[in-house]
Design an enzyme around this catalytic site. Structure first.
Site, mmCIF file in Angstrom:
data_model
loop_
_atom_site.group_PDB
_atom_site.id
_atom_site.type_symbol
_atom_site.label_atom_id
_atom_site.label_comp_id
_atom_site.label_asym_id
_atom_site.label_seq_id
_atom_site.Cartn_x
_atom_site.Cartn_y
_atom_site.Cartn_z
ATOM 1 N N HIS A 194 0.862 -1.205 0.000
ATOM 2 C CA HIS A 194 0.000 0.000 0.000
ATOM 3 C C HIS A 194 0.886 1.239 0.000
ATOM 4 C CE1 HIS A 194 -3.812 2.149 1.559
ATOM 5 N NE2 HIS A 194 -2.918 3.089 1.257
ATOM 6 N N HIS A 202 1.411 5.404 -1.865
ATOM 7 C CA HIS A 202 0.985 6.501 -2.749
ATOM 8 C C HIS A 202 2.226 7.074 -3.411
ATOM 9 C CE1 HIS A 202 -3.113 6.677 -1.015
ATOM 10 N NE2 HIS A 202 -2.480 6.192 0.042
ATOM 11 N N LYS A 250 -9.522 -0.384 -5.187
ATOM 12 C CA LYS A 250 -9.492 0.327 -3.910
ATOM 13 C C LYS A 250 -10.800 1.065 -3.690
ATOM 14 C CE LYS A 250 -7.837 2.220 -0.153
ATOM 15 N NZ LYS A 250 -6.722 3.157 -0.014
ATOM 16 N N HIS A 260 -10.537 1.358 2.341
ATOM 17 C CA HIS A 260 -10.310 2.427 3.321
ATOM 18 C C HIS A 260 -11.524 2.366 4.251
ATOM 19 C CE1 HIS A 260 -8.698 6.390 4.720
ATOM 20 N NE2 HIS A 260 -9.877 6.349 5.278
ATOM 21 N N HIS A 275 -4.429 -0.247 6.199
ATOM 22 C CA HIS A 275 -3.946 0.610 7.303
ATOM 23 C C HIS A 275 -4.863 0.569 8.529
ATOM 24 C CE1 HIS A 275 -6.722 3.254 5.228
ATOM 25 N NE2 HIS A 275 -5.882 3.598 4.301
ATOM 26 N N ASP A 304 1.435 2.876 3.487
ATOM 27 C CA ASP A 304 0.579 4.044 3.258
ATOM 28 C C ASP A 304 1.418 5.320 3.174
ATOM 29 O OD1 ASP A 304 -1.806 5.285 2.650
ATOM 30 O OD2 ASP A 304 -2.364 5.644 4.734
HETATM 31 O O1 DOR Z 1 -3.408 9.752 5.444
HETATM 32 C C1 DOR Z 1 -3.771 9.366 4.348
HETATM 33 N N1 DOR Z 1 -3.244 9.874 3.211
HETATM 34 N N2 DOR Z 1 -4.733 8.436 4.280
HETATM 35 C C2 DOR Z 1 -5.275 8.084 3.108
HETATM 36 O O2 DOR Z 1 -6.155 7.276 3.112
HETATM 37 C C3 DOR Z 1 -4.851 8.736 1.844
HETATM 38 C C4 DOR Z 1 -3.501 9.286 1.944
HETATM 39 C C5 DOR Z 1 -3.158 10.243 0.817
HETATM 40 O O3 DOR Z 1 -3.428 9.905 -0.338
HETATM 41 O O4 DOR Z 1 -2.591 11.303 1.085
HETATM 42 ZN ZN ZN Z 2 -3.374 5.046 1.477
#
Ligand code: DOR
Ligand code: ZN
Length: 367
Positions: A29, A31, A122, A159, A197, A270
C-alpha cells in the site's frame, strides 16, 4: 525456495552492530502520486521494495484498466530516470489498482482483471480522505462490480472509515467495520479483502475472526505512535494521517498482531507524500511520508518489543502469500546503527517533503 540466507541475526564478538538480513520486502500500500512527484517517490520506494501496490487516488483517479496501464508507464519512465542501481531498477515492480466509484461496472472489472496490470480495486468512501471525492457514496451502487471482482478474483482494498458528520473521527473505522464491512464479507464470502492501514484493536479482531480471504495492512506510524504523539504538547501535523492515530491501547494491539506471526497482517506503509507547506497548514493534509525509511521504522517498532525475528515474514512473506505471488529471492540487510531521518527532501514545484520523524534518530538503518 531456500530460506537459509534470510532472517539471519548476526552479532559477532568484535562488537560490530547487530545486523538482520531479510528477504526483500514488498509494500502492499503506497501513494506514489504522479508527474514530477514520481522522481522523488519512485526512487525512495525502489530502494527498499520490489513489488509495490500503487494507490489510485490521483487527480483524476485511475478508474479504468487503460488509466492503470498509462499510469504504470509513467512510473516506469520515472524509475528509469532515477539514479538508483540497475539491479534495484529491474526488481522494482509497480502493481496497479483501480479506484472504485459509484459507476464502476462489471465490464470495468472484467477488463481490469484481464489486463494483467491491475491487481486490486481500492474502495474509498466518498470524502473519507485525500482525493476521495469520486469515491463510493453508497455500497448499493457496488453490487455488480463486487460480484465481478469475486468472479474474476480481483481483491478489494478498503479504506475502512464511515464519513457521516455525526460520527466521531476516532470511531469511524469501527463503525465502517460494523455497518459496512461485515455486510460485504457476508455477501461476498469468496472475495479477497484487505482492510488497509488498520488503526484499532477492533479492526484487528474483525480480521482475525474472518476466513483466510480477509487480511490487513499496518503502517509504521500506527505501530510506533498513538494520538498523544499527534496532539500532546502542540499539534504535530506530520503525525496526521487517515485513519487518524488512536489510543495507546489500540497501538499496543496492532503491535501485538503485527508481531504475532499471523499471516493475516502484513506491511503496507501508506506512505503518502504532501508538500511540507500543505502539511504545516491551517488545514493540513493527511498522510505520513515514509517510503525511504519505512524498514528502519518497522524494525524499530518490532525490536522495541523484542520481536525483530518476526519482521521478515511481516515485511516479505505474508503479503506475497495473500496475493498468491512468489516470494522475492533477493535480500536486504538492516543494521542496528543509528540513522538520522533527513529534515526534508526536494519535492515538486520547488517545495519540500518532510518525512515522518524528520530530523530524529532511528536505532536501525539500511546497510
Ligand atoms: O493519510 C492518508 N493519506 N490516508 C489516506 O487514506 C490517503 C492518503 C493520501 O493519499 O494522502
Ligand atoms: Zn493510502
Amino acid at each position: 525456495m531456500s530460506n537459509s540466507h534470510t532472517n539471519t541475526l548476526e552479532n559477532s564478538q568484535n562488537s560490530s552492530p547487530l545486523t538482520i538480513t531479510i528477504r526483500q520486502p514488498d509494500d502492499w500500500h503506497i501513494h506514489l502520486r504522479d508527474g514530477n512527484a514520481l522522481t522523488t517517490t519512485v526512487a525512495h520506494a525502489a530502494q527498499s521494495f520490489n513489488r509495490v501496490i500503487c494507490m489510485p487516488n490521483l487527480v483524476p483517479p485511475v478508474k479504468t484498466a487503460a488509466d492503470a496501464i498509462t499510469y504504470r508507464q509513467r512510473i516506469e519512465q520515472a524509475l528509469m530516470q532515477t539514479n538508483i542501481d540497475a539491479q534495484r531498477k529491474t526488481q522494482f515492480n509497480p502493481r496497479m489498482t483501480l479506484y472504485f466509484t459509484d459507476n464502476t461496472s462489471a465490464a470495468d472489472i472484467k477488463q481490469a482483471a484481464e489486463s494483467g496490470i491491475v491487481q486490486a480495486v481500492k474502495l474509498y468512501p466518498a470524502g473519507a480522505t485525500t482525493n476521495s471525492a469520486d469515491g463510493v457514496t453508497d455500497l448499493k451502487h457496488c453490487t455488480a462490480a463486487l460480484d465481478a471482482m469475486q468472479q474474476y478474483e480481483l481483491p478489494l482494498l478498503v479504506h475502512s472509515e464511515v464519513t457521516r458528520a455525526d460520527v466521531d473521527i476516532f470511531d469511524r473505522e469501527k463503525q465502517f467495520i460494523e455497518n459496512n464491512l461485515q455486510q460485504i464479507v457476508h455477501d461476498y464470502p469468496e472475495l479477497k479483502i484487505v482492510v488497509e492501514h488498520i488503526t484499532t484493536g477492533d479492526a484487528a479482531d474483525f480480521v482475525l475472526a474472518q476466513k483466510d480471504n480477509v487480511a490487513a495492512t499496518i503502517t509504521p506510524q500506527h505501530l510506533l505512535f498513538n494520538r498523544n504523539h499527534l496532539l500532546v504538547g502542540g499539534i504535530k501535523p506530520h503525525f496526521y494521517c487517515l485513519p487518524i492515530l488512536k489510543k495507546a491501547t489500540h497501538q499496543a494491539r496492532l503491535l501485538e498482531v503485527a508481531t504475532s506471526g499471523n499471516p493475516k497482517f502484513f506491511l503496507g506503509t501508506d506512505s503518502a507524500p504532501h508538500a511540507t507547506h500543505a502539511k504545516e497548514n491551517a488545514c493540513g493534509c493527511a498522510g505520513c511520508y515514509s517510503a525511504a525509511h519505512a524498514l528502519p521504522l518497522y524494525a524499530t517498532a518490532f525490536d522495541g518489543i523484542g520481536k525483530i525475528d518476526k519482521l521478515e515474514d511481516f515485511c516479505s512473506r505474508f503479503g506475497a502469500e495473500f496475493y498468491g505471488l512468489p516470494l522475492n529471492d533477493t535480500t536486504i540487510t538492516l543494521v542496528k546503527t543509528d540513522m538520522t531521518v533527513p529534515a526534508t527532501y526536494a519535492y515538486i514545484d520547488d517545495s519540500t517533503l518532510t518525512p515522518l520523524l524528520a530530523g530524529d534518530t532511528l536505532p536501525w538503518s539500511i546497510q
